[in-house]
Design an enzyme around this catalytic site. Structure first.
Site, mmCIF file in Angstrom:
data_model
loop_
_atom_site.group_PDB
_atom_site.id
_atom_site.type_symbol
_atom_site.label_atom_id
_atom_site.label_comp_id
_atom_site.label_asym_id
_atom_site.label_seq_id
_atom_site.Cartn_x
_atom_site.Cartn_y
_atom_site.Cartn_z
ATOM 1 N N GLY A 169 92.785 39.008 -63.870
ATOM 2 C CA GLY A 169 93.432 39.077 -66.476
ATOM 3 C C GLY A 169 92.883 38.459 -67.077
ATOM 4 N N ASN A 208 95.026 46.004 -70.793
ATOM 5 C CA ASN A 208 95.353 44.738 -70.768
ATOM 6 C C ASN A 208 95.109 43.789 -71.945
ATOM 7 O OD1 ASN A 208 96.098 44.766 -67.801
ATOM 8 N ND2 ASN A 208 93.579 43.779 -67.138
ATOM 9 N N ALA A 230 91.075 46.697 -67.497
ATOM 10 C CA ALA A 230 90.814 45.701 -68.752
ATOM 11 C C ALA A 230 90.997 46.059 -70.079
ATOM 12 C CB ALA A 230 89.263 45.738 -68.257
ATOM 13 N N GLY A 248 89.763 36.969 -67.968
ATOM 14 C CA GLY A 248 88.778 37.042 -68.693
ATOM 15 C C GLY A 248 89.619 37.450 -69.904
ATOM 16 N N ASP A 249 90.833 38.741 -69.625
ATOM 17 C CA ASP A 249 91.116 39.348 -70.289
ATOM 18 C C ASP A 249 92.543 38.924 -71.187
ATOM 19 O OD1 ASP A 249 89.956 42.192 -69.074
ATOM 20 O OD2 ASP A 249 91.874 42.148 -68.116
#
Length: 319
Positions: A263, A44, A41, A265-266
């Site tokens: 990914g 990312n 995370a 949310g990242d």
């Protein structure tokens, strides 16, 4: 000797894993071929911010192995400073398997990370000059879940940056399998979140962490603990934000096809953080977060879909 501290827009820390993505649909035991990629995370977000032109640094530990060298090389190729990544001769780099997603569903995941090099991060790895040269710290709830020493690092990093008036974002990124219980997870992550300026839970995460079901109540929970901005991610519905200046819902960005939800949310964090650091109003920063999250879910891979500055501007002009 370590290189002297560089001026950074954003610093972060945490574990990156060698990601093996199935090339075909099916159970892991039936898949014969995998493609090697990158997972994590924090990396990312670091890569996404670097693609937008921000100066970003990442602290971690990797094993003295091929996967560790791959991770450092790949992250550095994206323009992220890796000078504070330690090569650990004793412990190995973590590995993650990801199944091929079908019809936009969340893909199955398996981790091989217990006792990894990054789980041995500690406050001793923290370089005060390096982090002190950054404008902003991005932290997640994954790194502190890895071990007692990474938890100590998380508190040390947030306390250090807070004491120096730096802005801090915190994404819970819940990984229940890393915690002894849901209660412990909530207590520990809420304590860290209270040290941040911007807290970014998903709606389901917020329910688990606060016990509330409505975005406004989840936001109030953290605002009452000193956080200045809470953004609750609502999936395809967009995001709800609340601060002392006001609240609102920013609709999601429609996509033709959801390929890989990991990914998202990242990607949202990349948009929000970059927008706020550039001085955008909260609503516009949230809108950018929604847009970059939409970029992320349209390709295979955790960070491959994150846009460059020119790609983001082109998409914004197309509205």
């Amino acid at each position: 000797m370590r290189p002297s501290a560089v001026q950074l827009d954003v610093a972060t820390y945490g574990e990156s894993l060698a990601l093996l993505v199935a090339d075909q649909v099916g159970a892991f035991e039936d898949v014969e071929k995998y493609t090697r990629r990158l997972a994590g995370a924090e990396t990312n977000v670091a890569i996404g911010l670097a693609r937008l032109g921000l100066k970003v640094g990442w602290l971690s530990r990797v094993g003295d192995d091929s996967f560790g060298r791959f991770i450092c090389k790949r992250v550095a190729q994206e323009g992220v400073d890796v000078s504070r990544v330690v090569t650990d001769a004793q412990y190995r780099t973590a590995i993650q398997l990801k199944a091929r997603a079908v019809d936009g569903a969340d893909p199955a995941i398996e981790y091989y990370r217990k006792g990894s090099a990054a789980s041995h991060l500690s406050p001793a790895d923290f370089d005060p000059d390096y982090f002190g040269a950054a404008r902003h710290l991005h932290a997640t709830g994954i790194a502190p879940a890895l071990s007692a020493s990474t938890m100590a690092l998380a508190h040390h990093a947030l306390d250090f940056m807070r004491a120096r008036g730096k802005s801090i974002s915190f994404d819970p990124n819940l990984r229940p399998m890393l915690w002894p219980s849901q209660q412990v997870m909530a207590q520990q992550l809420n304590a860290l979140a209270a040290k941040a300026d911007w807290v970014l839970p998903g709606l389901s995460e917020g329910k688990i962490l606060t016990g509330y079901t409505e975005p406004a109540d989840i936001a109030a929970f953290y605002l009452d603990r000193g956080v200045s901005l809470v953004v609750v991610k609502l999936g395809e519905q967009g995001a709800y934000y609340r601060s002392a200046q006001g609240e609102g819902v920013v609709p999601g960005v429609p996509v033709r096809q959801v390929v890989d939800t990991v990914g998202a949310g990242d990607g949202f964090a990349v948009g929000l953080i970059s927008g706020l650091l550039e001085g955008l109003p909260i609503e516009q920063a949230v809108r950018r977060g929604n847009r970059i999250g939409a970029f992320a879910i349209q390709v295979v891979g955790d960070m491959e879909g994150l846009p460059t500055r020119s790609e983001l501007e082109a998409a914004s002009r197309a509205d």
